[in-house]
Design a protein around this motif. Structure first.
Motif, PDB file in Angstrom:
ATOM      1  N   TRP A   1       0.687  -1.164  -0.194  1.00 49.74           N
ATOM      2  CA  TRP A   1       0.139  -0.141   0.019  1.00 49.74           C
ATOM      3  C   TRP A   1       0.792   1.215  -0.020  1.00 49.74           C
ATOM      4  N   GLY A   2       2.009   1.152   0.586  1.00 49.20           N
ATOM      5  CA  GLY A   2       2.874   2.319   0.617  1.00 49.20           C
ATOM      6  C   GLY A   2       3.478   2.689  -0.724  1.00 49.20           C
TER       7      GLY A   2
ATOM      8  N   GLU B   1       1.684   1.969  -3.385  1.00 55.01           N
ATOM      9  CA  GLU B   1       0.586   2.582  -4.363  1.00 55.01           C
ATOM     10  C   GLU B   1       0.374   3.946  -3.672  1.00 55.01           C
ATOM     11  N   GLU B   2       0.418   4.214  -2.803  1.00 55.82           N
ATOM     12  CA  GLU B   2       0.221   5.432  -2.213  1.00 55.82           C
ATOM     13  C   GLU B   2       1.304   6.381  -2.758  1.00 55.82           C
TER      14      GLU B   2
ATOM     15  N   ARG C   1       0.299   7.647  -6.144  1.00 56.27           N
ATOM     16  CA  ARG C   1      -0.909   8.353  -6.236  1.00 56.27           C
ATOM     17  C   ARG C   1      -0.622   9.706  -5.310  1.00 56.27           C
ATOM     18  N   TRP C   2       0.207   9.963  -4.776  1.00 58.05           N
ATOM     19  CA  TRP C   2       0.610  11.276  -4.001  1.00 58.05           C
ATOM     20  C   TRP C   2       0.925  12.303  -4.935  1.00 58.05           C
TER      21      TRP C   2
ATOM     22  N   PRO D   1       5.204   4.647   5.232  1.00 60.65           N
ATOM     23  CA  PRO D   1       4.372   5.951   4.872  1.00 60.65           C
ATOM     24  C   PRO D   1       5.619   7.285   4.921  1.00 60.65           C
TER      25      PRO D   1
ATOM     26  N   ALA E   1       6.268   9.218   1.432  1.00 62.62           N
ATOM     27  CA  ALA E   1       6.030  10.732   1.491  1.00 62.62           C
ATOM     28  C   ALA E   1       7.158  11.398   1.247  1.00 62.62           C
TER      29      ALA E   1
ATOM     30  N   GLN F   1      -4.763  -0.339   5.598  1.00 59.74           N
ATOM     31  CA  GLN F   1      -4.896   0.792   4.920  1.00 59.74           C
ATOM     32  C   GLN F   1      -5.727   1.973   5.271  1.00 59.74           C
TER      33      GLN F   1
ATOM     34  N   ARG G   1      -1.973   6.181   4.293  1.00 57.37           N
ATOM     35  CA  ARG G   1      -2.157   7.369   3.654  1.00 57.37           C
ATOM     36  C   ARG G   1      -2.369   8.484   4.886  1.00 57.37           C
TER      37      ARG G   1
ATOM     38  N   MET H   1       0.900   9.322   6.148  1.00 61.94           N
ATOM     39  CA  MET H   1       1.620  10.273   4.997  1.00 61.94           C
ATOM     40  C   MET H   1       1.118  11.508   5.430  1.00 61.94           C
ATOM     41  N   GLU H   2      -0.092  11.819   5.364  1.00 59.45           N
ATOM     42  CA  GLU H   2      -0.820  13.308   5.913  1.00 59.45           C
ATOM     43  C   GLU H   2      -0.112  13.711   7.084  1.00 59.45           C
TER      44      GLU H   2
END
Length: 478
Positions: A108-109, A111-112, A115-116, A163, A167, A442, A459, A462-463
């Motif tokens: 998932w990391g 994938e994110e 998408r970031w 994350p 990021a 996730q 995600r 990451m935020e």
């Protein structure tokens, strides 16, 4: 063999040897060394120096690194699971599941990371901003200090590392003193990637050194998972830093009056028994309190006790073992003391309750006073408290009468009850139809009140590790 630690992506070894032993039988799980003061300084300096390079790293490079770690973990599942079991005492069946979850967390990391992208915002909704547009992106706050606990020595490290890399933030990882070996093995997989030097370090250090790292201004973000007192002391020690805290709780399950049929009772009892006791209760969302409507409470209690007594205890290396030891004997003695205090105050033991070294048996209690530690504090052991309530409103009030607020499970088929639970329960997450122990890695995960601040989940994390930066474009034909 002595396992080295990782300083800015390179191996190093100190002089103070640390022997890591199984909490079940004292067998040697492995050796490492405490990171030297010079290596700690080198790791922090390298992280600070890599700040710009990591932030500028193309998304495909970040994603490729995380994909690589995910793939290599999957390939080495049995080896990694065996190491988790050896150093933590976690039963092999649960260690394998932890590896599978970490495989997904790194995937998932990746994938994110792809998408970031940020977002565009037109500003000409106001006449004064005609011809203007904003590009809103999130940029790293800076290098991260990730402090991980012993109960998930792989996946909770993954929730710090994945994350941060996704990021574009360098990270210095401090694994738990009781379980450093799994994090160091993860370093082997990170070293196989093309991440820049300084982007990550894994340092086994004592807690007093961690306190110095918390105060170091070169690490402006602290991500901590662990005990309540330590977590809030970190916040107090670093008031100008961005601090995220995942601090646990005394998670509750509510069983509604519509759960009286055999199938529903069997499901609720099985899930409560399993996830009150899995990992010897050493999970911050382990089922600790159960509030069952009086219409179903007696039948549920019988089934929970029956299900708990079917759980297999013993050597964590045995694939059939459901419940192993706590992390050490002092932890088991604390649980024993809390249960004995509750019994002295009027509680009844329905099963369990007799300690053997570092192992405390799966234990079910009832008639527990509300102010007993096993009810109002985080027991972090294989103990569950069953209570009957006269209404769901009473159950929800009892859930909220806690200084913690991480997750709650509500067993019901009533959609109105589900939405009311989500509205009134003072927790970070409500799980309908299952125990509070459910966690998808996730999804945003975290709590309120003394359960902490901030969120895990790739995600969401990451935020937390980043902040918004706005670029305003002028003279644009929107």
């Amino acid at each position: 063999m002595t396992t080295p630690y990782w300083v800015a992506g390179r191996t190093s070894t100190g002089t103070d040897v640390v022997e890591v032993r199984s909490p079940f039988d004292g067998g040697l799980a492995g050796r490492t060394t405490t990171a030297t003061a010079e290596d700690v300084e080198a790791a922090v300096s390298a992280a600070a120096g890599a700040r710009a390079a990591c932030a500028a790293l193309p998304a495909h490079v970040r994603a490729a690194a995380l994909d690589s770690v995910s793939r290599r973990l999957a390939e080495r599942t049995e080896e990694v699971a065996a190491l988790i079991t050896a150093e933590s005492g976690k039963p092999l069946k649960w260690a394998r599941l932890e590896v599978a979850r970490a495989v997904s967390t790194f995937r998932w990391g990746a994938e994110e990371a792809r998408r970031w992208s940020g977002s565009l915002q037109r500003l000409d909704t106001d006449p004064a901003a005609t011809g203007r547009m904003a590009l809103v992106r999130r940029v790293p706050r800076g290098p991260v200090l990730g402090i991980a606990p012993f109960n998930f020595p792989l996946n909770l490290v993954a929730h710090k590392v994945a994350p941060a890399i996704a990021a574009g933030a360098p990270i210095v990882v401090k694994p738990a003193p009781a379980t450093p070996l799994t994090a160091l093995l993860l370093g082997e997989l990170l070293a196989e990637t093309e991440l820049p030097a300084g982007s990550w370090s894994v340092l086994p250090v004592p807690n007093e050194v961690a306190a110095d790292l918390v105060r170091d201004p070169r690490l402006p973000v602290v991500s901590f998972t662990g005990s309540v007192p330590v977590g809030w002391s970190i916040r107090e020690a670093a008031p100008r830093k961005h601090v995220t805290l995942e601090l646990g709780g005394n998670a509750a399950a509510v069983v509604g009056p519509d759960q009286g049929d055999e199938e529903s009772l069997a499901w609720a009892a099985s899930r409560i028994a399993t996830f009150a006791m899995y990992q010897a209760g050493q999970s911050c969302i382990s089922v600790q309190r159960v509030f069952a409507h009086r219409d179903v409470a007696a039948a549920l209690t019988d089934r929970v006790v029956e299900a708990v007594e079917k759980l297999t205890t013993g050597a964590p290396t045995d694939p059939a073992t459901d419940v192993g030891p706590l992390i050490d004997e002092p932890a088991a003695r604390r649980v024993e003391t809390w249960v004995d205090e509750a019994v002295a105050a009027g509680a009844r033991v329905l099963t369990g309750g007799v300690r053997d070294g570092a192992t405390y048996p799966p234990t079910v209690l009832t008639d527990v006073p509300a102010d007993a530690k096993v009810s109002c504090e985080e027991v972090f052991g294989p103990v569950v408290v069953l209570d009957a309530v006269d209404s769901l409103d009473e159950a929800f009030d009892r859930v909220n009468a806690s200084r913690f607020g991480l997750q709650t499970g509500v067993f019901t088929r009533d959609l109105q009850v589900a939405f009311r639970a989500a509205q009134v329960l003072e927790v970070g997450g409500v799980v309908i139809g299952d125990v509070p122990s459910f966690r998808a890695d996730q999804m945003p995960y975290g709590g309120v009140k003394d359960s902490g601040t901030g969120r895990e989940g790739v995600r969401a994390a990451m935020e937390d590790l980043t902040e918004e930066r706005v670029l305003v474009l002028t003279g644009i034909a929107v």
